[in-house]
Enzyme design. Structure first.
Site, PDB file in Angstrom:
ATOM      1  N   ASP A  13      57.631 -14.983 -46.257  1.00 49.78           N
ATOM      2  CA  ASP A  13      56.492 -15.063 -47.181  1.00 49.78           C
ATOM      3  C   ASP A  13      56.067 -16.501 -47.445  1.00 49.78           C
ATOM      4  O   ASP A  13      55.552 -16.823 -48.507  1.00 49.78           O
ATOM      5  CB  ASP A  13      56.808 -14.362 -48.516  1.00 49.78           C
ATOM      6  CG  ASP A  13      57.320 -12.951 -48.320  1.00 49.78           C
ATOM      7  OD1 ASP A  13      56.656 -12.194 -47.590  1.00 49.78           O
ATOM      8  OD2 ASP A  13      58.384 -12.610 -48.871  1.00 49.78           O
ATOM      9  N   LYS A  16      53.046 -17.948 -43.264  1.00 47.58           N
ATOM     10  CA  LYS A  16      52.977 -18.144 -41.805  1.00 47.58           C
ATOM     11  C   LYS A  16      51.657 -17.644 -41.246  1.00 47.58           C
ATOM     12  O   LYS A  16      51.113 -18.229 -40.315  1.00 47.58           O
ATOM     13  CB  LYS A  16      54.140 -17.415 -41.127  1.00 47.58           C
ATOM     14  CG  LYS A  16      55.514 -17.986 -41.425  1.00 47.58           C
ATOM     15  CD  LYS A  16      56.605 -17.308 -40.616  1.00 47.58           C
ATOM     16  CE  LYS A  16      56.808 -15.850 -40.990  1.00 47.58           C
ATOM     17  NZ  LYS A  16      57.266 -15.658 -42.384  1.00 47.58           N
ATOM     18  N   GLY A  40      54.828  -8.682 -43.085  1.00 47.58           N
ATOM     19  CA  GLY A  40      53.377  -8.753 -42.958  1.00 47.58           C
ATOM     20  C   GLY A  40      52.871 -10.175 -43.008  1.00 47.58           C
ATOM     21  O   GLY A  40      53.466 -11.040 -43.643  1.00 47.58           O
ATOM     22  N   HIS A  41      51.793 -10.429 -42.293  1.00 49.16           N
ATOM     23  CA  HIS A  41      51.072 -11.699 -42.378  1.00 49.16           C
ATOM     24  C   HIS A  41      49.716 -11.432 -43.008  1.00 49.16           C
ATOM     25  O   HIS A  41      49.002 -10.530 -42.578  1.00 49.16           O
ATOM     26  CB  HIS A  41      50.851 -12.310 -40.989  1.00 49.16           C
ATOM     27  CG  HIS A  41      52.089 -12.877 -40.375  1.00 49.16           C
ATOM     28  ND1 HIS A  41      52.151 -13.271 -39.061  1.00 49.16           N
ATOM     29  CD2 HIS A  41      53.308 -13.119 -40.894  1.00 49.16           C
ATOM     30  CE1 HIS A  41      53.361 -13.733 -38.800  1.00 49.16           C
ATOM     31  NE2 HIS A  41      54.074 -13.642 -39.902  1.00 49.16           N
ATOM     32  N   ARG A 142      73.103   1.106 -27.252  1.00 51.45           N
ATOM     33  CA  ARG A 142      72.612   1.539 -25.933  1.00 51.45           C
ATOM     34  C   ARG A 142      72.154   2.990 -25.900  1.00 51.45           C
ATOM     35  O   ARG A 142      72.265   3.678 -24.886  1.00 51.45           O
ATOM     36  CB  ARG A 142      73.671   1.264 -24.852  1.00 51.45           C
ATOM     37  CG  ARG A 142      73.796  -0.214 -24.532  1.00 51.45           C
ATOM     38  CD  ARG A 142      75.115  -0.576 -23.944  1.00 51.45           C
ATOM     39  NE  ARG A 142      76.180  -0.500 -24.950  1.00 51.45           N
ATOM     40  CZ  ARG A 142      77.390  -1.037 -24.791  1.00 51.45           C
ATOM     41  NH1 ARG A 142      77.685  -1.684 -23.689  1.00 51.45           N
ATOM     42  NH2 ARG A 142      78.292  -0.924 -25.731  1.00 51.45           N
ATOM     43  N   GLN A 223      59.499 -12.677 -40.798  1.00 56.84           N
ATOM     44  CA  GLN A 223      60.591 -13.103 -41.674  1.00 56.84           C
ATOM     45  C   GLN A 223      60.842 -14.618 -41.554  1.00 56.84           C
ATOM     46  O   GLN A 223      59.910 -15.356 -41.298  1.00 56.84           O
ATOM     47  CB  GLN A 223      61.869 -12.291 -41.398  1.00 56.84           C
ATOM     48  CG  GLN A 223      61.788 -10.850 -41.800  1.00 56.84           C
ATOM     49  CD  GLN A 223      61.397  -9.932 -40.650  1.00 56.84           C
ATOM     50  OE1 GLN A 223      61.551 -10.242 -39.483  1.00 56.84           O
ATOM     51  NE2 GLN A 223      60.876  -8.768 -40.996  1.00 56.84           N
ATOM     52  N   PRO A 303      57.379  -7.274 -56.423  1.00 59.13           N
ATOM     53  CA  PRO A 303      57.338  -8.648 -56.941  1.00 59.13           C
ATOM     54  C   PRO A 303      58.420  -9.491 -56.288  1.00 59.13           C
ATOM     55  O   PRO A 303      59.566  -9.050 -56.131  1.00 59.13           O
ATOM     56  CB  PRO A 303      57.589  -8.479 -58.445  1.00 59.13           C
ATOM     57  CG  PRO A 303      58.218  -7.140 -58.602  1.00 59.13           C
ATOM     58  CD  PRO A 303      57.711  -6.298 -57.481  1.00 59.13           C
TER      59      PRO A 303
END
Length: 428
Positions: A13, A16, A40-41, A142, A223, A303
């Site tokens: 956060d 980015k 999220g961006h 796997r 992240q 928050p």
């Protein structure tokens, strides 16, 4: 060859999306190399806000190639929802390519993620419940289903049947949840496969050809460093590698093909979820930071916890990722503060620690060592050159660079593209 990796230096956060969007305007290709729709961006472009979860930020630029690489935990439902939302706003999504090696998030992953974390009680991780961790677990066990499997009808049906036989037993015995219906899941994902088929390819040669041809390639992670599965505040971390080294595994690119690394540094600190947070402010300062910065999760709406800038964490990120420049974001959020602090070190039982301790018990008990700076108490959102920033703001930034050992490259004074001051002249 011109390649840039964008990595978060804190707990995510950091803004980015804003910096990726700014650099994407100059890039030929933008690559998402790890994580999933649990992050999220938020990008502000031409007065409009876009919240991206899986789609690379280059999607907003016509003619830019966008790659969802093999290291991404790929949720086809979310991807198609985002693509449809973009199309509804007049944005072309035909320039997306999805790695056939990416692992697919399945409905049982989401169920196990949400229910499993809730069952941990006081020891919960604070996961978003999007199924990313369980998807990576199946990959490492796997038994994962990859995009290439999704593209082969018979193979997908066989693997889904085998997995559901096992997962339904686990859902009942461990999670006390009713079983998933095989035919329903099969039909749902076969529908996704048909829509996504034209976009699926082997992205490794595609990406390496772009780099070898001298194209400008931007790698964006989700992240941040302190959520890295190995180097973050484990176990309160994500399930992948957001650091620059994650590019080599998550996108199939050799380390020598990475030119520069930019670390995004929010001018203060936030984090979502559980785990130690040395500079957290559980007081009026923390509330003021949250309200001024509108600090609520892009995906979850939760928050965020807030605190002063932790330069120990940023220095840790610089060492791990070989950061060439820092891009400082959200400096304008500090406009209203009388004084501002930077944590320059940690003390534990009277001794000054050299870095971020692995033990969360130690990290939870460290005493932050602060330096205090006078605030600038003026609106900087309209400033467009570094020299025009208030003296106190420049002192704060320059001390930040000195403590962390990372040069200043970009300073952001607001969410819009034009509110970006670029100091480094050799980015692309």
């Amino acid at each position: 060859m011109s390649t840039i990796v964008i990595t978060g230096t804190q707990w995510g956060d950091e803004g980015k999306g804003k910096i990726v969007d700014y650099l994407a305007s100059q890039a030929d290709t933008v690559v998402r190399f790890q994580g999933g729709c649990n992050a999220g961006h938020t990008v502000v472009a031409n007065g409009e806000e876009y919240k991206l979860r899986l789609l690379p930020s280059g999607i907003l630029y016509k003619g830019t190639h966008n790659i969802i690489a093999n290291g991404v935990a790929f949720d086809p439902e979310v991807c198609l929802q985002e693509m449809d939302a973009m199309a509804a706003r007049g944005i072309d999504t035909s320039n997306i390519r999805i790695s056939d090696r990416a692992h697919v998030v399945m409905p049982y992953h989401r169920l196990m993620d949400g229910i499993g974390d809730a069952q941990r009680g006081a020891d919960k991780i604070g996961t978003t419940g999007r199924g990313i961790g369980p998807c990576y677990m199946d990959r490492d066990d796997r038994i994962g289903i990859r995009v290439c499997d999704l593209m082969e009808k018979a193979e997908f049906a066989k693997k889904l049947k085998k997995n559901l036989d096992s997962k339904n037993g686990e859902l009942a015995a461990v999670y006390h949840h009713e079983p998933l219906d095989y035919e329903e899941v099969l039909a749902e994902y076969e529908g996704y496969a048909e829509r996504l088929r034209p976009l699926v390819t082997d992205t490794i040669p595609l990406l390496n050809e772009e780099i070898d041809a001298g194209r400008k390639v931007l790698f964006e992670g989700a992240q941040a460093t302190m959520l890295d599965i190995d180097y973050g505040t484990y176990p309160y971390v994500t399930a992948s590698h957001p650091i620059s080294g994650g590019v080599t595994i998550g996108a199939g690119v050799a380390p020598r093909k990475i030119d520069k690394v930019i670390g995004i540094v929010k001018a203060y600190c936030t984090r979502v979820g559980e785990g130690p947070f040395p500079t957290e402010q559980l007081n009026e300062i923390g509330e003021k930071l949250r309200e001024a910065g509108h600090e609520f999760g892009t995906v979850t709406g939760r928050p965020r916890r807030t605190g002063w800038l932790d330069a120990v964490v940023v220095r840790h990120a610089g060492l791990l990722s070989g950061i060439d420049y820092m891009a400082v974001t959200r400096l304008d959020i500090l406009d209203g503060f009388d004084e501002i602090k930077i944590c320059t070190g940690y003390k534990y039982k009277g001794a000054l620690l050299k870095g971020v301790p692995a033990s969360l018990n130690v990290l939870a008990e460290v005493e932050p060592v602060y330096e205090t700076f006078p605030g600038w108490k003026t609106d900087i959102s309209g400033i467009r050159s570094y020299d025009a920033l208030p003296e106190n703001a420049r002192k704060y930034l320059e001390r930040m660079a000195e403590i962390t050992g990372i040069a200043l490259g970009i300073v952001s004074v607001g969410p819009s593209r034009e509110q970006t001051i670029v100091l480094a002249k050799d980015l692309f």
